[in-house]
Motif scaffolding. Structure first.
Motif, PDB file in Angstrom:
ATOM      1  N   ALA A  66       2.228 -37.948 -43.139  1.00  0.00           N
ATOM      2  CA  ALA A  66       3.147 -36.806 -43.149  1.00  0.00           C
ATOM      3  C   ALA A  66       2.457 -35.616 -43.801  1.00  0.00           C
ATOM      4  N   ARG A  67       2.890 -34.451 -43.396  1.00  0.00           N
ATOM      5  CA  ARG A  67       2.335 -33.233 -43.969  1.00  0.00           C
ATOM      6  C   ARG A  67       3.163 -32.801 -45.164  1.00  0.00           C
ATOM      7  N   ARG A  68       2.767 -31.681 -45.766  1.00  0.00           N
ATOM      8  CA  ARG A  68       3.458 -31.159 -46.944  1.00  0.00           C
ATOM      9  C   ARG A  68       4.946 -30.941 -46.632  1.00  0.00           C
ATOM     10  N   ALA A  69       5.775 -31.161 -47.604  1.00  0.00           N
ATOM     11  CA  ALA A  69       7.225 -31.093 -47.409  1.00  0.00           C
ATOM     12  C   ALA A  69       7.708 -29.659 -47.230  1.00  0.00           C
ATOM     13  N   SER A  70       8.325 -29.396 -46.085  1.00  0.00           N
ATOM     14  CA  SER A  70       9.044 -28.159 -45.806  1.00  0.00           C
ATOM     15  C   SER A  70      10.156 -28.555 -44.841  1.00  0.00           C
ATOM     16  N   TRP A  71      11.130 -27.686 -44.662  1.00  0.00           N
ATOM     17  CA  TRP A  71      12.243 -28.062 -43.781  1.00  0.00           C
ATOM     18  C   TRP A  71      11.786 -28.214 -42.335  1.00  0.00           C
ATOM     19  N   SER A  72      10.880 -27.359 -41.872  1.00  0.00           N
ATOM     20  CA  SER A  72      10.409 -27.500 -40.495  1.00  0.00           C
ATOM     21  C   SER A  72       9.596 -28.789 -40.341  1.00  0.00           C
ATOM     22  N   ARG A  73       8.807 -29.128 -41.332  1.00  0.00           N
ATOM     23  CA  ARG A  73       8.030 -30.365 -41.267  1.00  0.00           C
ATOM     24  C   ARG A  73       8.919 -31.590 -41.470  1.00  0.00           C
ATOM     25  N   PHE A  74      10.013 -31.423 -42.193  1.00  0.00           N
ATOM     26  CA  PHE A  74      10.989 -32.507 -42.327  1.00  0.00           C
ATOM     27  C   PHE A  74      11.586 -32.818 -40.959  1.00  0.00           C
ATOM     28  N   LYS A  75      11.933 -31.773 -40.219  1.00  0.00           N
ATOM     29  CA  LYS A  75      12.466 -31.974 -38.870  1.00  0.00           C
ATOM     30  C   LYS A  75      11.419 -32.607 -37.960  1.00  0.00           C
ATOM     31  N   GLU A  76      10.175 -32.173 -38.107  1.00  0.00           N
ATOM     32  CA  GLU A  76       9.073 -32.755 -37.337  1.00  0.00           C
ATOM     33  C   GLU A  76       8.911 -34.234 -37.672  1.00  0.00           C
ATOM     34  N   GLN A  77       9.012 -34.574 -38.947  1.00  0.00           N
ATOM     35  CA  GLN A  77       8.888 -35.970 -39.374  1.00  0.00           C
ATOM     36  C   GLN A  77      10.051 -36.796 -38.849  1.00  0.00           C
ATOM     37  N   ARG A  78      11.228 -36.211 -38.801  1.00  0.00           N
ATOM     38  CA  ARG A  78      12.392 -36.909 -38.259  1.00  0.00           C
ATOM     39  C   ARG A  78      12.177 -37.232 -36.774  1.00  0.00           C
ATOM     40  N   ARG A  79      11.606 -36.257 -36.034  1.00  0.00           N
ATOM     41  CA  ARG A  79      11.288 -36.511 -34.620  1.00  0.00           C
ATOM     42  C   ARG A  79      10.218 -37.597 -34.494  1.00  0.00           C
ATOM     43  N   HIS A  80       9.237 -37.569 -35.399  1.00  0.00           N
ATOM     44  CA  HIS A  80       8.184 -38.592 -35.395  1.00  0.00           C
ATOM     45  C   HIS A  80       8.788 -39.972 -35.647  1.00  0.00           C
ATOM     46  N   LEU A  81       9.694 -40.073 -36.602  1.00  0.00           N
ATOM     47  CA  LEU A  81      10.345 -41.350 -36.891  1.00  0.00           C
ATOM     48  C   LEU A  81      11.113 -41.843 -35.670  1.00  0.00           C
ATOM     49  N   LYS A  82      11.811 -40.935 -35.013  1.00  0.00           N
ATOM     50  CA  LYS A  82      12.561 -41.316 -33.808  1.00  0.00           C
ATOM     51  C   LYS A  82      11.610 -41.841 -32.733  1.00  0.00           C
ATOM     52  N   TRP A  83      10.463 -41.172 -32.574  1.00  0.00           N
ATOM     53  CA  TRP A  83       9.475 -41.609 -31.588  1.00  0.00           C
ATOM     54  C   TRP A  83       8.923 -42.991 -31.950  1.00  0.00           C
ATOM     55  N   VAL A  84       8.553 -43.171 -33.214  1.00  0.00           N
ATOM     56  CA  VAL A  84       7.975 -44.449 -33.652  1.00  0.00           C
ATOM     57  C   VAL A  84       9.003 -45.563 -33.518  1.00  0.00           C
ATOM     58  N   ASP A  85      10.246 -45.290 -33.902  1.00  0.00           N
ATOM     59  CA  ASP A  85      11.292 -46.313 -33.764  1.00  0.00           C
ATOM     60  C   ASP A  85      11.546 -46.656 -32.302  1.00  0.00           C
ATOM     61  N   GLY A  86      11.330 -45.690 -31.430  1.00  0.00           N
ATOM     62  CA  GLY A  86      11.525 -45.926 -30.005  1.00  0.00           C
ATOM     63  C   GLY A  86      10.491 -46.850 -29.388  1.00  0.00           C
ATOM     64  N   LEU A  87       9.430 -47.134 -30.127  1.00  0.00           N
ATOM     65  CA  LEU A  87       8.388 -48.028 -29.607  1.00  0.00           C
ATOM     66  C   LEU A  87       8.825 -49.486 -29.619  1.00  0.00           C
ATOM     67  N   GLY A  88       9.838 -49.809 -30.391  1.00  0.00           N
ATOM     68  CA  GLY A  88      10.352 -51.180 -30.418  1.00  0.00           C
ATOM     69  C   GLY A  88      10.637 -51.659 -31.818  1.00  0.00           C
TER      70      GLY A  88
END
Length: 150
Positions: free
Chosen positions: A17-39
């Motif tokens: 993860a990159r440095r904490a900011s609200w835009s990067r928090f949203k990006e990390q949330r999308r990343h988590l959704k993508w990773v969870d979608g793998l199975g």
């Protein structure tokens, strides 16, 4: 496979993860959704010895896509399963840590603002008390003068 950011999916799994900011928090949330979608990777590694999982995790983390493609299919799948499992855990941890850091920053700012407000209220109270003392200290004749404005 190349993702929308021009990086391979394998790189996306390994990225921190990159440095904490609200835009990067949203990006990390999308990343988590993508990773969870793998199975359900936690089910894939269920029953596997912790030492074996740790070995696979280290090996999968160290290898790039070219090296992984040279493994036999069974080992490649095992390494990728462990990599996905690690990525899911890391993504959750990183998201929680980012949220904590952002909230800590907001709390710090709120405390500073509260202290400013308290200081302003303190100054206003002192002015009101000073005015009240002046009024109480005035003689009745001074009070009549104040009321009539002459």
């Amino acid at each position: 496979m190349v993702g929308p950011d021009g990086k391979s999916d394998l790189w996306r799994l390994k990225r921190p993860a990159r440095r904490a900011s609200w835009s990067r928090f949203k990006e990390q949330r999308r990343h988590l959704k993508w990773v969870d979608g793998l199975g359900a990777a936690s089910e894939w590694v269920e029953g596997v010895a912790a030492s074996k999982i740790a070995d696979f995790a280290a090996e999968a983390d160290a290898d790039d896509a070219d090296v992984l493609s040279r493994y036999e299919a069974v080992k490649r799948v095992a390494l990728l399963a462990r990599l996905v499992h690690t990525a899911q855990a890391r993504a959750r941890d990183d998201l929680a840590q980012m949220l904590c850091k952002r909230m800590a920053g907001n709390l710090k700012n709120a405390r500073l603002k509260l202290e400013e407000i308290r200081e302003q209220q303190r100054a206003m109270s002192e002015r009101l008390i000073g005015t009240y003392r002046t009024v109480l200290g005035a003689s009745p004749r001074d009070v009549d003068t104040l009321e009539t404005g002459s």
